[in-house]
Design an enzyme around this catalytic site. Structure first.
Site, PDB file in Angstrom:
ATOM      1  N   ASP A 130      -1.751  -0.772   6.003  1.00  0.00           N
ATOM      2  CA  ASP A 130      -2.054  -0.306   7.357  1.00  0.00           C
ATOM      3  C   ASP A 130      -3.499   0.088   7.572  1.00  0.00           C
ATOM      4  OD1 ASP A 130      -2.059   2.042   5.791  1.00  0.00           O
ATOM      5  OD2 ASP A 130      -1.526   3.249   7.545  1.00  0.00           O
ATOM      6  N   ASP A 143       0.843  -1.189   0.000  1.00  0.00           N
ATOM      7  CA  ASP A 143       0.000   0.000   0.000  1.00  0.00           C
ATOM      8  C   ASP A 143       0.884   1.248   0.000  1.00  0.00           C
ATOM      9  OD1 ASP A 143      -2.380   1.608   0.411  1.00  0.00           O
ATOM     10  OD2 ASP A 143      -1.718   1.797   2.492  1.00  0.00           O
ATOM     11  N   ASP A 203      -7.176  -2.184   3.538  1.00  0.00           N
ATOM     12  CA  ASP A 203      -6.172  -3.194   3.214  1.00  0.00           C
ATOM     13  C   ASP A 203      -6.491  -4.555   3.827  1.00  0.00           C
ATOM     14  OD1 ASP A 203      -4.529  -1.355   1.822  1.00  0.00           O
ATOM     15  OD2 ASP A 203      -3.718  -0.621   3.723  1.00  0.00           O
TER      16      ASP A 203
END
Length: 671
Positions: free
Chosen positions: A559, A356, A563
């Site tokens: 995080d 990410d 996700d």
């Protein structure tokens, strides 16, 4: 292997040791104290050995007997199948020889009557207990390492009451929102956010980094970390079981109970190895009984027992769990929390990392990256005493934004404070959603809003290309005063971490919901192997599955709440400790401080752990296979050597000690 913890096994070991020593002395007395043996009647010696060994075999060895019976009922052979079969053979044969000695044929008799092997049953049970305690201590060491971190948090907190008075209270009485003061040299009692003051915090116990971290107003602080310089006040935001340290304990406890795939491989090997050894023991007994010298049956029984004992796969049972629990403890010290031991193993062979952007590669919050005054913006028309027009523009903008809670407003105010700018009071503040804010500052009407065009001029060239900016225009008394650029910048450690991960053989691909231009800029800046932009949470999970179909070992690191699906779908999910609880629950590994350098440490730890487990398995099988032919008496026709069952037990213990010693090296492995 499902045995009780050390507190249960330890008293049984000490009893076994205390009783086994005299059994050993009586059995081997001819070599240790021949005068005593010659005076002691062999029958009295035999009954003493029987009474002492019975306590060792049935009481101290009770956990092993229960596992032996369970393995037979469930047809799941394991190390305890061999252990109890071997010691049981020695014990019951010796008991029969003691009770029925007159009925034994003369060929079964030696110089002092029918030979007894109580010492083999007693000593081996004691040795196996010691091996199990070593394994349990490895588990306990992980607990102690983490609980030692918990003990770093002080028991007393300095609470500042509403009237400004300070009182010392037990940490258990601290409530959310309480104001607490910390002085130099003190540990921080709970998690929170700095209100005033500046200091340096030693966070080595969480991050493994040796240098203190500078903290200022708004910075987060964690329980147990050490305040090195400066006095500050902070607001308690996480207390009790919600602190980062408390979460570490729970995560490690979860990891202890998880089992890696390589452990299951060892179990499958044991399921084949144990029947094989039992067959070798049976063949040994029959071969010696038929073809061996007189007394053949005695030789057959002794050598069959020796085969069963030396082949006991205690070291095989220790090979994986001791390495894993040691690695879990080492990871916790380095800021890597292992929730799932299988994830730690799989990470060693991972080949692609999907990662990410926001909050993972970047800081996850906007920061001012450039301030560009308009050409006709002049300091001479203001009463502010500042050295540059850029500082003047930022001061006016921050003062006007100070009453606002908008993230961009907070970033502008933070930038002004970081530059040490004094903010004048703002009056007549008003905010209009979608358009910006306005306020009166230093007698001027100041307005801020999203800029329609890029008016940064030459200053824009110095903007970090990896962070396409959000532009905020500033007007003073209706005239354009300049533009402020804000962006979510890369974390300082990100570039070096990405380069090291690629050097370790991982392809790094960014997966982000951000727009194409931003994703492309970040990917170019970091030299990533690819990127996917403008993806939804569902699409992130689909990308993970698509890569899994093509690649072995797919890692996803993120995080945020968005996700979580991808973290759960990946072979190895890695969450940042600074992220959401949902992300951490969905992941197998957690990076405590959200620093990608910890991901590099996790890869090194994973590879060192897998290498260590393979070494342990090699030594376990090497001892077993090397000892089997000797125990079976294969060297007897050439050298006349036979392996006493007790010496076989010593050889078995050496393999366990080798495995444990090798696994404990992980406590010092450099990451």
């Amino acid at each position: 292997m499902g045995l009780p913890d050390e507190r249960y096994l330890r008293p049984r070991f000490w009893v076994a040791l205390a009783l086994s020593l005299p059994v050993f002395a009586l059995a081997m007395g001819e070599m240790i104290w021949p005068e005593l043996v010659h005076r002691l009647d062999p029958r009295v010696s035999g009954w003493l050995q029987f009474l002492l060994t019975t306590q060792v075999f049935f009481w101290s060895g009770a956990p092993f007997i229960r596992r032996w019976w369970k393995s037979l009922v469930e047809r799941d052979t394991n190390m305890f199948t061999l252990t109890v079969t071997g010691t049981g053979a020695a014990y019951f044969y010796s008991t029969a020889a003691l009770l029925l000695a007159p009925r034994f044929p003369d060929v079964f008799r030696g110089t002092h009557g029918v030979p007894l092997y109580f010492e083999a049953a007693a000593v081996i049970t004691t040795i196996v207990l010691l091996g199990q305690i070593l394994e349990q201590r490895a588990h306990a060491h992980t607990d102690l390492a983490i609980r030692a971190l918990m003990n770093l948090a002080p028991k007393i907190a300095h609470r500042v009451d509403a009237d400004g008075t300070e009182r010392d209270v037990p940490v258990g009485q601290v409530k959310l929102g309480d104001l607490l003061r910390v002085r130099p040299g003190e540990s921080i009692p709970v998690d929170g956010s700095l209100l005033d003051g500046a200091t340096s915090i030693d966070e080595a116990m969480l991050t493994g980094e040796p240098l203190p971290i500078e903290k200022s107003a708004g910075s987060d602080v964690s329980a147990g970390t050490l305040n090195t310089t400066g006095t500050f006040t902070f607001r308690a935001e996480r207390i009790g079981r919600d602190t980062l340290l408390a979460q570490i304990v729970r995560l490690v406890e979860q990891a202890k109970n998880s089992e890696a795939p390589i452990a299951r491989v060892a179990d499958r090997v044991s399921a084949i190895f144990v029947p094989f050894v039992l067959g070798i023991a049976a063949v040994t007994f029959v071969a010696w009984a038929v073809f061996g010298p007189d007394p053949g049956w005695v030789h057959g029984l002794i050598n069959a027992v020796a085969v069963l004992i030396i082949a006991c796969p205690c070291s095989l049972g220790l090979a994986t769990p001791v390495a894993l629990v040691t690695a879990i403890g080492r990871g916790a010290q380095a800021g890597v929390l292992v929730k799932d031991a299988a994830a730690l193993e799989r990470l060693a062979s991972a080949r692609i990392l999907l990662i990410d952007k926001t909050g993972t590669l970047t800081a996850g919050q906007p920061r001012v990256i450039a301030v560009s005054p308009a050409p006709d913006f002049s300091l001479s028309s203001f009463s502010l005493s500042l050295s540059s027009s850029a500082d003047a523009l930022l001061t006016l903008a921050a003062a006007a934004e100070s009453p606002s809670e908008h993230p961009l407003a907070r970033a502008i105010v933070t930038a002004a404070r970081e530059r040490g700018l004094a903010l004048p009071a703002a009056t007549d503040f008003s905010a209009e959603p979608g358009f910006g804010v306005r306020a009166r500052v230093d007698g001027r009407q100041v307005s801020l809003g999203r800029a329609a065009t890029d008016s940064l001029g030459d200053e824009r060239k110095r903007v970090d290309a990896s962070a396409p900016a959000t532009l905020v225009s500033v007007t003073v008394d209706g005239r354009a005063a300049g533009t402020i650029a804000l962006a979510d910048t890369l974390k300082p450690t990100t570039p070096a971490a990405i380069r090291e991960l690629q050097r370790l053989g991982l392809r790094v691909v960014m997966v982000t919901g951000d727009r194409e231009s931003t994703a492309q800029a970040v990917a170019t800046e970091l030299g990533l192997d690819g990127y996917h932009a403008a993806v939804t949470p569902a699409r992130k999970q689909e990308l993970v599955r698509e890569h899994r179909a093509r690649d072995a070992g797919v890692v996803f690191a993120g995080d945020g709440l968005n996700d979580a699906p991808a973290l759960a779908a990946a072979d190895i999910g890695i969450a940042l400790g600074t992220g959401t609880d949902v992300a951490m629950h969905s992941a197998g590994l957690v990076l405590v401080k959200g620093d990608l350098a910890a991901l590099v440490r996790a890869v090194h730890l994973s590879r060192a752990t897998l290498r260590n487990i393979k070494q342990n398995l090699f030594w376990a099988f090497a001892y077993n296979f090397a000892g089997l032919p000797i125990a079976a008496g294969a060297l007897f026709p050439f050298t006349g050597w036979l392996l006493n069952p007790m010496l076989a037990g010593v050889a078995m213990s050496l393999s366990s000690i080798t495995v444990v010693g090798n696994a404990l090296r992980l406590r010092r492995v450099p990451l």
